[in-house]
Design a protein around this motif. Sequence first.
Motif, short mmCIF file in Angstrom:
data_model
loop_
_atom_site.label_atom_id
_atom_site.label_comp_id
_atom_site.label_asym_id
_atom_site.label_seq_id
_atom_site.Cartn_x
_atom_site.Cartn_y
_atom_site.Cartn_z
N SER A 641 0.85 -1.19 0.00
CA SER A 641 0.00 0.00 0.00
C SER A 641 0.89 1.25 0.00
CB SER A 641 -0.93 0.01 1.21
OG SER A 641 -0.19 -0.04 2.41
N ASP A 644 -1.33 6.71 1.00
CA ASP A 644 -2.77 6.94 1.19
C ASP A 644 -3.50 5.67 1.57
OD1 ASP A 644 -2.38 9.57 0.47
OD2 ASP A 644 -2.73 9.16 -1.67
N GLY A 645 -2.81 4.57 1.70
CA GLY A 645 -3.45 3.30 2.04
C GLY A 645 -4.01 2.57 0.84
#
Length: 672
Positions: A641, A644-645
Amino acid sequence: MKLAYVHLCGFRGYRKAVRIDFSDSFTIIDGRNGAGKSTIFDAVEFALTGTISKYLDAKSGRESVDDYLWWTGDGKTLGDRFVEVGFRDKEEMISVRRTPLDAQSAAPDALLGRLIDAEFAPRQAMAQLCSSTIIRDEHIARLSLDLKEGDRFALLRDAIGAVDAEDWIRRAQAISSAAGTRVKNAAAELEEAKLVLANAARQVDETRAALPAASLVGQAVERLQGVLGSGAAAEQLPDIGRRRLADIARQLDMVTPLAHQFEAISVMRSGLAERDVKVEEAEAKVREARAALDEAIAAVSAAPAASTLGDQARRLVALADLGRKLGLRDGHCPLCESAIEHDAFDHGLDAALAVAKQLDAQAVDQAEKERARDEAATALRDAELALDREKNERDEAKEAVASYDARLEEHGLGGAALADIERRHLALEDEREGISVDLRLVDTVSLDRSIARATGDQEASKDRLARAEERLGRARLGETRAKAIYDAARRSAAETLDQRLDRVLPLMSELYRRLRPHPVWEDIEYSVRGDVQRFLKLQVGGDINPQFVFSSGQRRATGLAFLLSVNLSLTWSRWRSILLDDPVQHVDDFRTVHLAEVLAHLCQSGRQIICAVEDSALADLMCRRLPSLQGAPGRQVTLGSDRDGAIAVDRQEEIAPLIQRSLVLPEQSRSA
């Protein structure tokens, strides 16, 4: 054809655009749970079929997988949502792209023609190609050991391309069924022909039995000529006799009511004089009622109207009461202002009341006279109604008697007694019975015609029976030949399939031995049974079903052997890739190494291997075990990831091929 790349954005868990390129030899994808490894395989299937098969049975309320194909999490996708998958055919690149607007559209024909040999492919070729090429963790056991034996055989049969035989078998079965139906119809027609023939024969026998003796027929003709006219020919007698029977029936319809009504008319005839007397008495009562009414009217007219006298009496009483209430005013009458004494005033009021009472009595008397007049009018109306009723009854009786007498005259029975009418009725009945009996005897000629017609029907029924027997024979011969064709098609299909299975089943056993799922049962047996419906049975140790004795890891390794053999048996597939989605769940390290060795051999044979695993160490092991070639080096992709995830590619690198001839001495050293 091999998989070249997957490029997606806004699909499933991928919020941002991610592109993964695949090596022609092998690509190992690793990453933790939720990193998007399975979505890569979902994207490949979705691009080819427009859906994801592993979610087809999943339903929750009114929702399905179609509601979650595209990004549904927090935040917006960066760019358009799409799935694009590229395929490489030597130097040529072919891609298929899907968006939310064309998610259900078909894959391009150009791509399908490169992936599938349509001449040998089954009906649902693309769906089966994906299920055989993309080997998912959750499907390994369900599509192998847990599959029913009939479904397992169908999966293998479609994989090796033996589909035309099923079409021929279905056609032969349809021909056999049609022939069987034709035999049933012919048998039913034969039974019907037999029944018609039996009925025709019975009709002939019954008609012949009904024929009378010739002497009886002659006597009947003489009697009919005597009754109907001696000049009538024998062949004319039936028509003349039937017309006479119709005339007799008409006369009986008229004479019979005359006999039934005779007594009632006689009673009515004898009562006519009495009815005349009643009419005269009613007329006298009318005259008396009219005279009484005239007298009452005259009495009422001679006296004032009762209503007028009553009104006058009420006014006088009211006037007297008013004067008594007012009293004298200064010695004057309050009504007429005349001077009067008190005694005289009171006396005058009493005299007015006496007059009022006298007027009221006259009103009562007048009312009595009016009531008497009304009663006289009612009595007159009743008398007139009674007179009308008596006249009507008398007239109806006279009319009924006159009508009855007219009907008697019409039949020549004027003034006849009841006995005469009954004799006429009996004579008509006897004549009708005699003519009917004689006509039945004379109808022998028509019976002869009936016999001829019944005999003709019998001969026609015999011909029909012969034709039905011939058709039944041909139908049975056709049924026998159709069954022979059906049996031959099944035998040919079974032989063809057995020949192909003889080449495929050893491959299953070889893969099983290489993966070594069980330490004791080192080999697995595959047996095919059944004639019309075929079954594929897996067994070890003679007659032991591995589905119920193997552990989850052993079952998974056995399933991998089966599914890999199915993929390698796809004779109609031109897609040279094998995609494995985390195939080593519940499999120990020892058998994982065996799987890596099997995949290495497949890679060396020209197959493209794309495998996703969770453990990075296992990914490194597989990268070392699988051969990385000079022209097509292997590739390792690690998913993770970003800041920002969002799912992203953490690392993507090529696996350098091993140095060839690294332990070989140069020519000079060897010569020294």
